[in-house]
Design a protein around this motif. Structure first.
Motif, mmCIF file in Angstrom:
data_model
loop_
_atom_site.group_PDB
_atom_site.id
_atom_site.type_symbol
_atom_site.label_atom_id
_atom_site.label_comp_id
_atom_site.label_asym_id
_atom_site.label_seq_id
_atom_site.Cartn_x
_atom_site.Cartn_y
_atom_site.Cartn_z
ATOM 1 N N MET A 225 -16.893 -18.813 -8.239
ATOM 2 C CA MET A 225 -16.645 -19.861 -9.240
ATOM 3 C C MET A 225 -15.161 -20.136 -9.423
ATOM 4 O O MET A 225 -14.773 -20.855 -10.337
ATOM 5 N N GLY A 226 -14.341 -19.544 -8.569
ATOM 6 C CA GLY A 226 -12.917 -19.856 -8.574
ATOM 7 C C GLY A 226 -12.033 -18.882 -9.308
ATOM 8 O O GLY A 226 -10.815 -19.062 -9.350
ATOM 9 N N ALA A 227 -12.612 -17.823 -9.902
ATOM 10 C CA ALA A 227 -11.808 -16.875 -10.670
ATOM 11 C C ALA A 227 -10.951 -16.011 -9.754
ATOM 12 O O ALA A 227 -11.327 -15.714 -8.619
ATOM 13 N N ASP A 228 -9.812 -15.611 -10.262
ATOM 14 C CA ASP A 228 -8.969 -14.591 -9.626
ATOM 15 C C ASP A 228 -9.455 -13.249 -10.160
ATOM 16 O O ASP A 228 -9.187 -12.901 -11.308
ATOM 17 N N VAL A 229 -10.194 -12.520 -9.348
ATOM 18 C CA VAL A 229 -10.869 -11.306 -9.803
ATOM 19 C C VAL A 229 -10.111 -10.066 -9.361
ATOM 20 O O VAL A 229 -9.775 -9.912 -8.177
ATOM 21 N N VAL A 230 -9.856 -9.180 -10.323
ATOM 22 C CA VAL A 230 -9.320 -7.846 -10.024
ATOM 23 C C VAL A 230 -10.482 -6.867 -10.188
ATOM 24 O O VAL A 230 -11.080 -6.770 -11.255
ATOM 25 N N PHE A 231 -10.798 -6.152 -9.121
ATOM 26 C CA PHE A 231 -11.996 -5.314 -9.046
ATOM 27 C C PHE A 231 -11.565 -3.856 -9.004
ATOM 28 O O PHE A 231 -11.056 -3.373 -8.001
ATOM 29 N N ASP A 237 -20.872 3.104 -3.091
ATOM 30 C CA ASP A 237 -21.408 3.085 -1.731
ATOM 31 C C ASP A 237 -21.371 1.704 -1.099
ATOM 32 O O ASP A 237 -21.421 1.579 0.117
ATOM 33 N N VAL A 238 -21.327 0.661 -1.897
ATOM 34 C CA VAL A 238 -21.471 -0.702 -1.372
ATOM 35 C C VAL A 238 -20.132 -1.256 -0.901
ATOM 36 O O VAL A 238 -19.057 -0.773 -1.283
ATOM 37 N N ALA A 239 -20.200 -2.303 -0.064
ATOM 38 C CA ALA A 239 -18.990 -2.954 0.440
ATOM 39 C C ALA A 239 -18.235 -3.618 -0.693
ATOM 40 O O ALA A 239 -18.830 -4.080 -1.669
ATOM 41 N N ARG A 240 -16.935 -3.660 -0.569
ATOM 42 C CA ARG A 240 -16.103 -4.273 -1.596
ATOM 43 C C ARG A 240 -16.228 -5.798 -1.545
ATOM 44 O O ARG A 240 -16.402 -6.378 -0.477
ATOM 45 N N PRO A 241 -16.112 -6.480 -2.674
ATOM 46 C CA PRO A 241 -16.270 -7.943 -2.699
ATOM 47 C C PRO A 241 -15.095 -8.649 -2.032
ATOM 48 O O PRO A 241 -13.936 -8.393 -2.366
ATOM 49 N N GLU A 242 -15.394 -9.540 -1.109
ATOM 50 C CA GLU A 242 -14.339 -10.301 -0.439
ATOM 51 C C GLU A 242 -13.710 -11.292 -1.413
ATOM 52 O O GLU A 242 -14.380 -11.854 -2.271
ATOM 53 N N GLY A 243 -12.415 -11.470 -1.268
ATOM 54 C CA GLY A 243 -11.706 -12.427 -2.108
ATOM 55 C C GLY A 243 -11.177 -11.858 -3.400
ATOM 56 O O GLY A 243 -10.358 -12.488 -4.058
ATOM 57 N N ALA A 244 -11.648 -10.660 -3.782
ATOM 58 C CA ALA A 244 -11.154 -10.007 -5.004
ATOM 59 C C ALA A 244 -10.036 -9.043 -4.644
ATOM 60 O O ALA A 244 -9.984 -8.522 -3.527
ATOM 61 N N VAL A 262 -3.717 -3.889 -15.148
ATOM 62 C CA VAL A 262 -4.182 -5.233 -14.802
ATOM 63 C C VAL A 262 -3.952 -6.229 -15.937
ATOM 64 O O VAL A 262 -3.692 -7.400 -15.695
ATOM 65 N N LEU A 263 -4.066 -5.773 -17.176
ATOM 66 C CA LEU A 263 -3.965 -6.674 -18.326
ATOM 67 C C LEU A 263 -2.616 -7.381 -18.358
ATOM 68 O O LEU A 263 -1.622 -6.825 -17.897
ATOM 69 N N PRO A 264 -2.546 -8.628 -18.862
ATOM 70 C CA PRO A 264 -3.600 -9.387 -19.550
ATOM 71 C C PRO A 264 -4.530 -10.125 -18.588
ATOM 72 O O PRO A 264 -4.140 -10.471 -17.470
ATOM 73 N N VAL A 265 -5.759 -10.365 -19.045
ATOM 74 C CA VAL A 265 -6.749 -11.134 -18.304
ATOM 75 C C VAL A 265 -7.477 -12.059 -19.279
ATOM 76 O O VAL A 265 -7.391 -11.892 -20.497
ATOM 77 N N ASP A 266 -8.201 -13.028 -18.732
ATOM 78 C CA ASP A 266 -8.969 -13.953 -19.567
ATOM 79 C C ASP A 266 -10.300 -13.354 -20.002
ATOM 80 O O ASP A 266 -10.843 -13.733 -21.047
#
Length: 397
Positions: A225-231, A237-244, A262-266
């Motif tokens: 949805m266009g967010a800049d995601v910090v993960f 065990d699962v693969a890391r999300p692409e683009g984050a 990481v802060l601040p965030v929306d």
């Protein structure tokens, strides 16, 4: 997605600069226009001729080029692109950005631009982990600068660790995400995921059965949805999300440190299953089994990450979402947890053994908020993530 998009590519100094040539090729394959800026240090690793041959554009190097500066060319360069990409992003270049220095073409462009900026860091592991670099990265994130990588791996210097520049296709994916138009474009969102591992000794730890699948799905949905995601993730065990931007941690204390950096965030979505307790004094060596003797362990309470962020006096995210994995009285316990922690929403799920939720591919959740408890039907974790992302987009307007 990248057809006719204009990318201003700043190539910093470092052995990773050779990857920038492949990055240019990948971007051109996808229809993007690439305007290259080569720093003096970058020119020690790749030549202006090779860069121009791949981009089909002039390679810019000198701030005081009389032809280009007759009409303030550096201002035009800094604002005519859809995205500014720095690959490789050196420690020196990030330090200049964080402190507003402008003593060459690259740093001047970055100070003069109002275009979104994406950095692909590349440096020695000790440089990446140095407190000065960590401060600079934190400052840049606060300024809205996006990051992709760095990855872990072998260094040209012979050391191993985080600091390798992301691969060209990873950077392309991050560029596509940065340019994606969606309801969360321009929003920065934190997602925590996975379990934490609290050491007992070097070979044993306390953990839980969380796979990290739901947190990963949420990060993917928000990114789409266009967010800049910090993960920020524990050992999942699962693969890391692409683009984050992925930050890997092990313990609850490390996760809290990463979250605060990481802060601040929306918005912040705390999907991680953080261990409530840790061994007060973990052993530095393996605890040996002795017949008839059971070791006594003293436990200490881990930091409460959700409550810490929810109850911040200043800098609290406008929207804080917690998770409650319950086996009994799900709604009552989740409602009490939301009030106790001080978060805005709680996503409650029944993880009793008969549901098969914990570690499975589906989830059945109830969204608890000021408006009451809203039951969602059982569905795949990706569908849950998409529905939650839509609610977050609506809440953020």
């Amino acid at each position: 997605m990248l057809t006719d998009k204009r990318i201003l590519l700043i190539i910093g100094g470092g052995i990773a600069a050779f990857k920038s040539l492949d990055l240019i090729r990948r971007l051109r394959e996808r229809g993007a226009w690439v305007t290259p800026v080569l720093t003096n240090s970058g020119a020690e690793f790749v030549t202006p001729l090779s860069v121009s041959a791949l981009t089909g554009e002039k390679t810019f190097r000198d701030l005081f080029d009389l032809t280009d500066e007759a009409e303030m060319g550096h201002i035009q360069l800094s604002r005519s692109a859809d995205l500014v990409v720095i690959a490789p992003g050196t420690a020196d270049l990030m330090a200049k950005m964080a402190n507003g220095l402008a003593n060459d073409l690259a740093s001047t462009l970055l100070l003069a631009t109002d275009t979104p900026v994406l950095v692909a860091p590349a440096m020695n592991v000790r440089m990446w982990e140095h407190p000065a670099t960590r401060r600079n990265v934190s400052t840049l994130r606060g300024d809205g600068v996006m990051f992709v990588g760095p990855n872990e791996g072998d260094m040209a210097c012979g050391e191993y660790g985080p600091g390798r520049m992301s691969e060209p296709l990873e950077i392309v994916s991050a560029i596509e995400t940065a340019l994606a138009e969606g309801p969360l474009t321009g929003r920065r969102i934190l997602v925590t995921s996975g379990p934490t591992h609290e050491p007992i000794d070097p070979v044993r730890y306390i953990a839980n059965r969380s796979s990290g699948a739901q947190g990963t799905a949420i990060a993917r949905a928000l990114t789409a949805m266009g967010a800049d995601v910090v993960f920020v993730t524990g050992p999942a065990d699962v693969a890391r999300p692409e683009g984050a931007h992925v930050v890997e941690v092990e313990t609850a204390a490390q996760m809290l440190d990463a979250v605060q950096a990481v802060l601040p965030v929306d918005a912040a979505v705390f999907a991680a299953a953080v261990a409530d307790w840790r061994v007060a004094s973990a052993s530095d060596s393996k605890i040996k089994k002795q017949k008839g003797a059971i070791p006594a362990m003293e436990f200490a309470e881990n930091p409460d990450i959700l409550a810490t962020v929810s109850q911040m006096a200043s800098g609290r995210p406008p929207l804080v979402v917690g998770f409650a994995a319950e086996t009994d009285d799900v709604i009552d316990n989740a409602t009490a947890k939301r009030l106790r922690k001080g978060c805005d929403w709680i996503v409650a799920n029944d993880v009793s053994p008969e549901t098969g939720i914990m570690g499975g591919s589906e989830n059945a959740v109830t969204l608890v908020s000021d408006d009451g408890a809203e039951h969602w039907p059982r569905m795949g974790k990706d569908e849950v993530a998409h529905q939650l992302a839509e609610r977050i987009a609506a809440a953020l307007g």
